[in-house]
Every structure is written in C-alpha cells, then in structure tokens.
Write a protein that holds these residues in place. Structure first.
Motif, PDB file in Angstrom:
ATOM      1  N   SER A  18      10.239   6.320  55.170  1.00 35.76           N
ATOM      2  CA  SER A  18       9.344   5.177  55.306  1.00 35.76           C
ATOM      3  C   SER A  18       8.132   5.551  56.161  1.00 35.76           C
ATOM      4  CB  SER A  18      10.093   3.999  55.926  1.00 35.76           C
ATOM      5  OG  SER A  18       9.214   2.941  56.188  1.00 35.76           O
ATOM      6  N   PHE A  19       8.385   6.261  57.263  1.00 35.50           N
ATOM      7  CA  PHE A  19       7.279   6.717  58.111  1.00 35.50           C
ATOM      8  C   PHE A  19       6.347   7.656  57.347  1.00 35.50           C
ATOM      9  CE2 PHE A  19       5.620  10.114  60.792  1.00 35.50           C
ATOM     10  CZ  PHE A  19       4.748   9.378  61.576  1.00 35.50           C
ATOM     11  N   VAL A  20       6.911   8.578  56.594  1.00 37.21           N
ATOM     12  CA  VAL A  20       6.090   9.521  55.829  1.00 37.21           C
ATOM     13  C   VAL A  20       5.272   8.779  54.776  1.00 37.21           C
ATOM     14  CG1 VAL A  20       6.183  11.451  54.199  1.00 37.21           C
ATOM     15  CG2 VAL A  20       7.571  11.489  56.270  1.00 37.21           C
ATOM     16  N   ARG A  21       5.867   7.801  54.117  1.00 38.94           N
ATOM     17  CA  ARG A  21       5.150   7.027  53.105  1.00 38.94           C
ATOM     18  C   ARG A  21       3.971   6.283  53.734  1.00 38.94           C
ATOM     19  NH1 ARG A  21       9.164   5.143  50.407  1.00 38.94           N
ATOM     20  NH2 ARG A  21       9.743   3.646  52.010  1.00 38.94           N
ATOM     21  N   GLU A  22       4.201   5.658  54.892  1.00 38.94           N
ATOM     22  CA  GLU A  22       3.118   4.941  55.574  1.00 38.94           C
ATOM     23  C   GLU A  22       2.027   5.898  56.048  1.00 38.94           C
ATOM     24  OE1 GLU A  22       2.639   1.649  55.963  1.00 38.94           O
ATOM     25  OE2 GLU A  22       4.375   1.363  54.672  1.00 38.94           O
ATOM     26  N   ALA A  23       2.419   7.051  56.586  1.00 40.04           N
ATOM     27  CA  ALA A  23       1.436   8.031  57.057  1.00 40.04           C
ATOM     28  C   ALA A  23       0.631   8.584  55.893  1.00 40.04           C
ATOM     29  CB  ALA A  23       2.128   9.161  57.805  1.00 40.04           C
ATOM     30  N   ALA A  25       0.020   7.019  53.047  1.00 36.47           N
ATOM     31  CA  ALA A  25      -0.875   5.946  52.604  1.00 36.47           C
ATOM     32  C   ALA A  25      -2.087   5.851  53.530  1.00 36.47           C
ATOM     33  CB  ALA A  25      -0.133   4.619  52.555  1.00 36.47           C
ATOM     34  N   HIS A  26      -1.851   6.000  54.835  1.00 29.41           N
ATOM     35  CA  HIS A  26      -2.951   5.986  55.802  1.00 29.41           C
ATOM     36  C   HIS A  26      -3.892   7.160  55.565  1.00 29.41           C
ATOM     37  CE1 HIS A  26      -4.840   6.824  59.741  1.00 29.41           C
ATOM     38  NE2 HIS A  26      -4.930   5.500  59.780  1.00 29.41           N
ATOM     39  N   ASP A  27      -3.335   8.347  55.344  1.00 32.99           N
ATOM     40  CA  ASP A  27      -4.164   9.523  55.067  1.00 32.99           C
ATOM     41  C   ASP A  27      -4.963   9.345  53.785  1.00 32.99           C
ATOM     42  OD1 ASP A  27      -3.377  10.823  57.335  1.00 32.99           O
ATOM     43  OD2 ASP A  27      -2.098  12.286  56.318  1.00 32.99           O
TER      44      ASP A  27
END
Length: 77
Positions: A18-23, A25-27
């Motif tokens: 979940s953290f990787v997906r959010e990061a 998406a932010h990138d």
C-alpha cells in the motif's frame, strides 16, 4: 500458530505494498507536473525496489523456518 504467522505476514506485506502504491502514485503525479520532478527526488528508486525484494525474501525464509519448526519439532536425543 501457523495461521497467526501467516496472518501477520500477509498484513505486513499488504501495508508495504500500500505504501509503495501511494509513493508510486505520488511520483507519477509529480513527473507529469510542470516542471517535472528530477529523478534524484523520486520516492521509488532502484534502491527501494531492491530493499523490498530482499525484505520479501527474508520474510518468506523466516516464515518457512517458523512453520517447519512448528510442524517438525526437534526430538530430544
């Protein structure tokens, strides 16, 4: 015991993903922005990917060891 270890394993990995997906998406949003983000400022770099792969291998190994120790305990000699 096995269900508890598997549940913790799945829960922790879901949190990491979940953290990787959010990061990511932010990138992605910052790369599309004007001016685009420099590659050195990205959250998801090759080092992050290598660390996640290494952590997954270690977690899987520890999980297998824990389950094998539970299923096949050492007999006293």
């Amino acid at each position: 015991m096995v269900l508890a270890v598997c549940g913790i394993f799945i829960w922790l990995n879901m949190g990491v993903m979940s953290f990787v997906r959010e990061a990511f998406a932010h990138d992605s949003a910052r790369m599309i922005a004007t001016p685009p983000m420099a590659s050195a400022d990205r959250l998801i770099t090759s080092n992050v990917v290598m660390a996640l792969i290494g952590a997954t291998v270690v977690q899987t190994g520890v999980g297998f060891i824990a389950i094998m120790t539970y299923l096949f305990p050492k007999r006293p000699r």
